[in-house]
Design a protein around this motif. Structure first.
Motif, PDB file in Angstrom:
ATOM      1  N   ILE A 223      60.319  50.277  41.867  1.00  8.65           N
ATOM      2  CA  ILE A 223      59.932  48.922  41.462  1.00  8.65           C
ATOM      3  C   ILE A 223      59.533  48.064  42.672  1.00  8.65           C
ATOM      4  O   ILE A 223      59.103  46.929  42.499  1.00  8.65           O
ATOM      5  N   ASP A 224      59.690  48.602  43.868  1.00  8.44           N
ATOM      6  CA  ASP A 224      59.332  47.897  45.104  1.00  8.44           C
ATOM      7  C   ASP A 224      58.052  48.526  45.659  1.00  8.44           C
ATOM      8  O   ASP A 224      58.004  49.736  45.884  1.00  8.44           O
ATOM      9  N   PHE A 225      57.045  47.680  45.907  1.00 10.22           N
ATOM     10  CA  PHE A 225      55.740  48.202  46.314  1.00 10.22           C
ATOM     11  C   PHE A 225      55.110  47.326  47.396  1.00 10.22           C
ATOM     12  O   PHE A 225      55.511  46.177  47.613  1.00 10.22           O
ATOM     13  N   ILE A 226      54.100  47.906  48.033  1.00 10.50           N
ATOM     14  CA  ILE A 226      53.220  47.163  48.938  1.00 10.50           C
ATOM     15  C   ILE A 226      51.809  47.290  48.393  1.00 10.50           C
ATOM     16  O   ILE A 226      51.315  48.399  48.147  1.00 10.50           O
ATOM     17  N   TYR A 227      51.172  46.148  48.178  1.00 11.22           N
ATOM     18  CA  TYR A 227      49.806  46.090  47.678  1.00 11.22           C
ATOM     19  C   TYR A 227      48.872  45.534  48.748  1.00 11.22           C
ATOM     20  O   TYR A 227      49.315  44.843  49.676  1.00 11.22           O
ATOM     21  N   TYR A 228      47.571  45.797  48.582  1.00 11.48           N
ATOM     22  CA  TYR A 228      46.602  45.216  49.510  1.00 11.48           C
ATOM     23  C   TYR A 228      45.266  44.997  48.812  1.00 11.48           C
ATOM     24  O   TYR A 228      44.959  45.610  47.793  1.00 11.48           O
ATOM     25  N   LYS A 229      44.486  44.094  49.373  1.00  9.22           N
ATOM     26  CA  LYS A 229      43.133  43.812  48.893  1.00  9.22           C
ATOM     27  C   LYS A 229      42.301  43.429  50.105  1.00  9.22           C
ATOM     28  O   LYS A 229      42.786  42.705  50.973  1.00  9.22           O
ATOM     29  N   HIS A 230      41.071  43.938  50.201  1.00  9.03           N
ATOM     30  CA  HIS A 230      40.271  43.724  51.402  1.00  9.03           C
ATOM     31  C   HIS A 230      38.846  43.350  51.057  1.00  9.03           C
ATOM     32  O   HIS A 230      37.941  44.186  51.072  1.00  9.03           O
ATOM     33  N   PRO A 231      38.592  42.078  50.743  1.00 12.98           N
ATOM     34  CA  PRO A 231      37.219  41.672  50.460  1.00 12.98           C
ATOM     35  C   PRO A 231      36.278  41.814  51.649  1.00 12.98           C
ATOM     36  O   PRO A 231      35.088  42.060  51.481  1.00 12.98           O
TER      37      PRO A 231
ATOM     38  N   LEU B 238      48.344  46.390  35.269  1.00 19.56           N
ATOM     39  CA  LEU B 238      47.467  45.229  35.399  1.00 19.56           C
ATOM     40  C   LEU B 238      47.219  44.907  36.867  1.00 19.56           C
ATOM     41  O   LEU B 238      46.086  44.642  37.284  1.00 19.56           O
ATOM     42  N   LEU B 239      48.268  44.945  37.669  1.00 22.03           N
ATOM     43  CA  LEU B 239      48.124  44.680  39.102  1.00 22.03           C
ATOM     44  C   LEU B 239      47.271  45.750  39.772  1.00 22.03           C
ATOM     45  O   LEU B 239      46.428  45.452  40.629  1.00 22.03           O
ATOM     46  N   ASP B 240      47.464  46.999  39.343  1.00 19.19           N
ATOM     47  CA  ASP B 240      46.679  48.113  39.895  1.00 19.19           C
ATOM     48  C   ASP B 240      45.185  47.972  39.597  1.00 19.19           C
ATOM     49  O   ASP B 240      44.354  48.535  40.311  1.00 19.19           O
ATOM     50  N   SER B 241      44.843  47.249  38.539  1.00 22.56           N
ATOM     51  CA  SER B 241      43.432  47.116  38.166  1.00 22.56           C
ATOM     52  C   SER B 241      42.658  46.248  39.145  1.00 22.56           C
ATOM     53  O   SER B 241      41.420  46.309  39.192  1.00 22.56           O
TER      54      SER B 241
ATOM     55  N   SER C   8      56.961  36.771  31.266  1.00 27.28           N
ATOM     56  CA  SER C   8      56.672  36.037  32.504  1.00 27.28           C
ATOM     57  C   SER C   8      56.039  36.936  33.553  1.00 27.28           C
ATOM     58  O   SER C   8      55.162  36.494  34.301  1.00 27.28           O
ATOM     59  N   ARG C   9      56.461  38.184  33.634  1.00 23.84           N
ATOM     60  CA  ARG C   9      55.903  39.086  34.647  1.00 23.84           C
ATOM     61  C   ARG C   9      54.393  39.242  34.484  1.00 23.84           C
ATOM     62  O   ARG C   9      53.662  39.300  35.472  1.00 23.84           O
ATOM     63  N   ILE C  10      53.930  39.305  33.242  1.00 17.03           N
ATOM     64  CA  ILE C  10      52.493  39.427  32.998  1.00 17.03           C
ATOM     65  C   ILE C  10      51.769  38.183  33.477  1.00 17.03           C
ATOM     66  O   ILE C  10      50.725  38.259  34.148  1.00 17.03           O
ATOM     67  N   LEU C  11      52.311  37.019  33.158  1.00 17.00           N
ATOM     68  CA  LEU C  11      51.713  35.767  33.620  1.00 17.00           C
ATOM     69  C   LEU C  11      51.716  35.696  35.138  1.00 17.00           C
ATOM     70  O   LEU C  11      50.755  35.225  35.760  1.00 17.00           O
ATOM     71  N   GLN C  12      52.798  36.152  35.752  1.00 20.45           N
ATOM     72  CA  GLN C  12      52.918  36.104  37.205  1.00 20.45           C
ATOM     73  C   GLN C  12      51.914  37.028  37.877  1.00 20.45           C
ATOM     74  O   GLN C  12      51.302  36.669  38.900  1.00 20.45           O
ATOM     75  N   VAL C  13      51.712  38.208  37.315  1.00 27.84           N
ATOM     76  CA  VAL C  13      50.718  39.140  37.867  1.00 27.84           C
ATOM     77  C   VAL C  13      49.310  38.569  37.722  1.00 27.84           C
ATOM     78  O   VAL C  13      48.487  38.674  38.644  1.00 27.84           O
ATOM     79  N   LYS C  14      49.020  37.941  36.603  1.00 32.59           N
ATOM     80  CA  LYS C  14      47.704  37.320  36.427  1.00 32.59           C
ATOM     81  C   LYS C  14      47.467  36.229  37.458  1.00 32.59           C
ATOM     82  O   LYS C  14      46.357  36.083  37.977  1.00 32.59           O
ATOM     83  N   LYS C  15      48.515  35.471  37.778  1.00 31.59           N
ATOM     84  CA  LYS C  15      48.401  34.441  38.808  1.00 31.59           C
ATOM     85  C   LYS C  15      48.179  35.064  40.180  1.00 31.59           C
ATOM     86  O   LYS C  15      47.368  34.562  40.979  1.00 31.59           O
ATOM     87  N   LEU C  16      48.868  36.153  40.477  1.00 37.53           N
ATOM     88  CA  LEU C  16      48.680  36.855  41.753  1.00 37.53           C
ATOM     89  C   LEU C  16      47.243  37.339  41.889  1.00 37.53           C
ATOM     90  O   LEU C  16      46.619  37.199  42.951  1.00 37.53           O
ATOM     91  N   ILE C  17      46.710  37.928  40.820  1.00 38.59           N
ATOM     92  CA  ILE C  17      45.343  38.436  40.843  1.00 38.59           C
ATOM     93  C   ILE C  17      44.346  37.295  41.019  1.00 38.59           C
ATOM     94  O   ILE C  17      43.413  37.380  41.826  1.00 38.59           O
ATOM     95  N   GLU C  18      44.545  36.221  40.276  1.00 35.25           N
ATOM     96  CA  GLU C  18      43.668  35.057  40.383  1.00 35.25           C
ATOM     97  C   GLU C  18      43.654  34.502  41.801  1.00 35.25           C
ATOM     98  O   GLU C  18      42.587  34.211  42.359  1.00 35.25           O
ATOM     99  N   SER C  19      44.841  34.389  42.386  1.00 40.78           N
ATOM    100  CA  SER C  19      44.946  33.850  43.744  1.00 40.78           C
ATOM    101  C   SER C  19      44.279  34.773  44.758  1.00 40.78           C
ATOM    102  O   SER C  19      43.581  34.322  45.667  1.00 40.78           O
ATOM    103  N   ALA C  20      44.488  36.083  44.608  1.00 42.36           N
ATOM    104  CA  ALA C  20      43.883  37.046  45.530  1.00 42.36           C
ATOM    105  C   ALA C  20      42.359  37.006  45.450  1.00 42.36           C
ATOM    106  O   ALA C  20      41.670  37.107  46.469  1.00 42.36           O
ATOM    107  N   ASN C  21      41.831  36.834  44.242  1.00 44.00           N
ATOM    108  CA  ASN C  21      40.371  36.827  44.057  1.00 44.00           C
ATOM    109  C   ASN C  21      39.725  35.533  44.544  1.00 44.00           C
ATOM    110  O   ASN C  21      38.515  35.504  44.807  1.00 44.00           O
ATOM    111  N   GLU C  22      40.502  34.477  44.646  1.00 41.38           N
ATOM    112  CA  GLU C  22      39.968  33.198  45.108  1.00 41.38           C
ATOM    113  C   GLU C  22      39.830  33.128  46.625  1.00 41.38           C
ATOM    114  O   GLU C  22      39.155  32.247  47.145  1.00 41.38           O
ATOM    115  N   ARG C  23      40.466  34.041  47.332  1.00 36.99           N
ATOM    116  CA  ARG C  23      40.540  33.950  48.788  1.00 36.99           C
ATOM    117  C   ARG C  23      39.630  34.972  49.445  1.00 36.99           C
ATOM    118  O   ARG C  23      39.451  36.083  48.946  1.00 36.99           O
ATOM    119  N   ASN C  24      39.100  34.590  50.598  1.00 46.04           N
ATOM    120  CA  ASN C  24      38.207  35.485  51.330  1.00 46.04           C
ATOM    121  C   ASN C  24      38.947  36.426  52.264  1.00 46.04           C
ATOM    122  O   ASN C  24      38.422  37.464  52.657  1.00 46.04           O
TER     123      ASN C  24
END
Length: 282
Positions: A243-251, A218-221, A182-198
């Protein structure tokens, strides 16, 4: 001899001219860099991610200590806080939305996202913000049918940093099971959602996996972590795993990590909180 002197003099004059020209260029570049650096940081965001263990100190089995959680957060004075394992009127924690109680004590806005019904109440994640939360939404994360596990979500808010700038801020808690599909599926969903947003995104969470795991790699990619070599966050005493992190993305909005640390707090929860300073740069 006259010819030799003339040639030597000409060479020295040319070298001197080149040296001066190069020196002038370096000075100009340095001045430009100085001016650029002085203008580069628009704002520094202070961000925390904290799995609060429904405000139950591990050393106090039946105690709910909201004040202890508030104290930990207040000491760091964050602008944005991602909370995990938050109760809302459960029998084990008592009446009230823990996110609301913590937010009021800190004079912050909040948004709570239910992941599951639990103990005659609700259980999930929340975000807190010093800035206005313009919109809140719950992003459901998928589970693999073989895992037979809990539902997981992201508490996601559109944060108004100023009248011209919004960012997305989220809190999540990925599946806890060992070797979880499930974690892999969840990370893929997080990435998909992040890439869909401006909008630029900052995401804090308990990801329930180590930096060298398939989940985090996978998330780091696609997203960036505020730490490369991340200090451990669990167990709360003598922690061994990060196991606790802060991530960011800046389109569009660009982020730059100023600092990252794990707060050495051993009482309030079974996780240590993660704290980062993130510069918004022009």
């Amino acid at each position: 001899m006259i010819g030799v002197k003339y040639i030597i003099g000409a060479v020295l004059m040319a070298a001197s001219f080149i040296s001066c020209e190069e020196s002038g260029n370096k000075t100009t570049t340095a001045d430009e860099n100085k001016a650029e650096n002085e203008m580069i940081v628009d704002r520094t965001l202070r961000v925390m991610s904290y799995n609060i263990h429904h405000a139950n100190p591990p050393a106090e089995e039946d105690k709910i200590d909201i004040a202890a959680i508030v104290k930990v957060i207040k000491a760091e004075d964050p602008d944005l806080v991602a909370l995990q394992e938050v109760d809302f009127s459960t029998e084990r924690s008592g009446e009230g939305n823990q996110a609301e109680l913590i937010a009021k004590a800190l004079d912050m806005e909040y948004y709570f996202a239910k992941a599951i019904d639990y103990d005659n109440g609700e259980y999930g994640n929340a975000i807190l913000s010093k800035f206005p939360i313009k919109e809140g939404e719950i992003l459901d994360l998928p589970n693999h049918p073989e895992d037979n596990t809990e539902n997981r979500v992201v508490a996601l808010g559109l944060i108004e940093i100023n009248e011209d700038q919004n960012i997305l801020f989220g809190s999540t808690h990925l599946d806890y099971k060992k070797d979880s599909k499930s974690r892999i599926l969840q990370v893929k969903k997080l990435i998909e959602s992040a890439n869909e947003r401006n909008e630029a995104l900052i995401l804090g969470g308990d990801f329930n996996d180590d930096p060298d795991s398939e989940t985090i790699q996978l998330l780091d990619s696609e997203l960036e972590r505020t730490c490369k070599t991340c200090p451990p966050t669990i167990p709360v005493k003598n922690p061994q795993r990060a196991i606790d992190f802060i991530y960011y993305k800046h389109p569009q909005t660009k982020f730059q990590v100023k600092s990252h640390k794990v707060i050495p707090e051993e009482y309030a929860s079974d996780h240590r909180p993660v704290f980062a300073e993130i510069d918004i740069v022009k």
